[in-house]
Scaffold this motif. Structure first.
Motif, PDB file in Angstrom:
ATOM      1  N   TYR A 283      37.621  38.870  37.194  1.00  0.00           N
ATOM      2  CA  TYR A 283      36.088  39.275  36.830  1.00  0.00           C
ATOM      3  C   TYR A 283      35.924  40.635  37.878  1.00  0.00           C
ATOM      4  N   ASP A 286      31.220  42.871  39.812  1.00  0.00           N
ATOM      5  CA  ASP A 286      29.514  42.633  39.665  1.00  0.00           C
ATOM      6  C   ASP A 286      29.259  41.299  39.003  1.00  0.00           C
ATOM      7  N   LYS A 287      30.602  40.380  38.817  1.00  0.00           N
ATOM      8  CA  LYS A 287      30.180  39.320  38.550  1.00  0.00           C
ATOM      9  C   LYS A 287      31.206  38.019  39.247  1.00  0.00           C
ATOM     10  N   THR A 288      30.398  37.301  39.711  1.00  0.00           N
ATOM     11  CA  THR A 288      31.133  36.101  40.611  1.00  0.00           C
ATOM     12  C   THR A 288      31.789  35.174  39.591  1.00  0.00           C
ATOM     13  N   PRO A 290      32.584  31.890  37.610  1.00  0.00           N
ATOM     14  CA  PRO A 290      31.833  30.728  37.384  1.00  0.00           C
ATOM     15  C   PRO A 290      32.606  29.510  38.335  1.00  0.00           C
ATOM     16  N   ALA A 313      30.085  34.963  27.275  1.00  0.00           N
ATOM     17  CA  ALA A 313      29.632  35.908  28.529  1.00  0.00           C
ATOM     18  C   ALA A 313      30.381  35.754  29.877  1.00  0.00           C
ATOM     19  N   ASP A 314      30.842  34.422  30.010  1.00  0.00           N
ATOM     20  CA  ASP A 314      31.567  34.206  31.286  1.00  0.00           C
ATOM     21  C   ASP A 314      32.896  34.063  31.258  1.00  0.00           C
ATOM     22  N   TYR A 333      37.950  43.561  42.524  1.00  0.00           N
ATOM     23  CA  TYR A 333      37.948  42.707  41.286  1.00  0.00           C
ATOM     24  C   TYR A 333      38.332  41.159  41.858  1.00  0.00           C
ATOM     25  N   ALA A 404      28.481  41.568  46.311  1.00  0.00           N
ATOM     26  CA  ALA A 404      28.421  40.255  45.626  1.00  0.00           C
ATOM     27  C   ALA A 404      28.880  39.363  46.521  1.00  0.00           C
TER      28      ALA A 404
END
Length: 419
Positions: A283, A286-288, A290, A313-314, A333, A404
């Protein structure tokens, strides 16, 4: 008359004389009989003694023969039982195919670990390039600190190392009793990128790696072993992957199918697989992921419980890295890895992050762990080092504004559609 008496006395004396030899003969005969009996008795005694001595010798050889037969029978039975048990518990000794002495994934494991969403074909959304077509300038321009990339080599791993020195036989002969750090996926992240259990290379390969049919197997994630061997001298990477020991950590990876490491992030790194395969989940910064980071799900648990339910989207950036390929993972990343088949690899990771803001998050120091010989604690290499971190982990003990952050641990996991 006198003459008559003389005649009688002479006759009597003659009779007496004539009778003496008969008495002497009887005595001699009796004595001879006694001598014969005595001789017979003496001659018979050695036979009796000899017979007594021969009986144990005959019994000894007979008993020894019986015991030898029994011993070899039990030994053969034991070997057969061990072989039968090993055939079920040690896939390396059954019909599982191998490459370089390392097992390929069992069909059922390969089917599970290669599957995409809802049984679909695994998507690979990581760009692949050929090493001979990629210059250092182009690598820096297109990929460095920007996005992941997989670099393929014409001759596979032989293009950048000596694969024969990465086989189980060679490694066990050279470093069989050397200690390595191993752990399961979540514990490795908890310790900042270090295994938490010591095991010799031989015991790990011959025993720990064979016990991989249930649960999550242990994984070698060690920053000491590789540097002390001659393996670093076998590397000859392209210019953009050249190793600088003062600026980078070298990490030795080894594990069976379903082993790996859960989500984490660190300064930029590359990872080269000599034998085996790795499935990557990534990921962007900017995206933790899930399900959270640390403490969160182990790799296999995340793959089985979270991955199948992800909305589009996840979904992660993902791909399977084949043997001989090198993957570049940019700084920050988030990524997680699960091995498909026995996998041995080397990772090179920058010690210091390129961005000052991220440096605050990455850096940590493990002190007072009690793992050193004098019990006073030591500083261990970690995913990074910095201020404001919890003791013994790479997770900040207070929020860092603008960074993040990982999802809550324990019951407060960020994403769990199953629980």
């Amino acid at each position: 008359m006198k003459e008559s008496q003389r005649d009688n006395s002479r006759t009597t004396r003659d009779d007496d004389l004539s009778s003496e030899p008969e008495v002497s003969f009887d005595i001699n005969r009796n004595e001879e009989q006694k001598k014969k009996k005595k001789k017979a008795s003496v001659q018979s005694k050695p036979r009796a003694v000899k017979a007594v001595k021969e009986e144990p010798v005959i019994d000894y050889y007979l008993v020894r023969a019986v015991l030898n037969t029994l011993w070899w029978s039990l030994l053969l039975l034991g070997v057969l039982l061990v072989a039968e048990q090993t055939r079920h518990s040690s896939p390396q000794l059954n019909d599982t195919p191998t490459i370089g002495g390392w097992r390929l994934a069992r069909p059922e494991d390969a089917a599970m670990l290669e599957a995409g969403y809802n049984g679909s074909r695994l998507p690979c959304n990581v760009e692949r390039v050929n090493a001979e077509d990629l210059t250092a300038a182009e690598f820096n321009k297109r990929y460095r600190l920007k996005k992941p990339v997989i670099v393929r080599f014409r001759d596979g791993a032989r293009s950048w190392t000596e694969p024969e020195k990465w086989t189980p036989e060679w490694l066990k002969n050279a470093y069989g009793q050397w200690k390595m750090l191993i752990g399961i996926s979540s514990d490795i992240v908890k310790r900042g990128g270090n295994g938490d259990i010591e095991a010799s290379l031989t015991s790990f390969v011959d025993f720990v790696m064979q016990d991989d049919e249930q649960g999550e197997p242990a994984y070698v994630f060690d920053r000491r072993f590789y540097n002390q061997t001659e393996l670093p001298r076998t590397l000859h990477m392209p210019e953009y992957f050249v190793v600088n020991e003062t600026l980078e950590d070298n990490i030795f990876f080894l594990g069976s199918s379903k082993s790996g490491v859960s989500f984490h992030k660190h300064p930029e790194a590359w990872n080269g697989v000599v034998y085996g395969r790795k499935r990557w989940f990534m990921y962007p910064p900017d995206k933790t992921p899930p399900g959270g980071v640390w403490l969160s799900y182990g790799t296999l648990e995340w793959y089985n419980r979270i991955y199948p339910h992800l909305k589009e989207a996840d979904r992660p950036i993902e791909c399977i890295q084949e043997a001989g390929e090198v993957i570049y993972v940019p700084e920050s990343y988030y990524h997680s890895v699960v091995n498909i088949g026995d996998t041995i690899a080397i990772g090179i990771q920058k010690k210091k992050s390129a961005l000052q803001l991220e440096d605050l998050f990455f850096q940590c120091t493990l002190v007072g762990s009690g793992d050193d010989e004098d019990g006073m604690g030591r500083e261990l290499p970690c995913f990074g080092r910095s201020r404001g971190v919890a003791r013994g982990s790479c997770v900040p003990d207070r929020p860092l504004t603008g960074l993040a952050r990982s999802a809550p641990a324990g019951p407060g996991r960020a994403f769990d559609p199953v629980a």
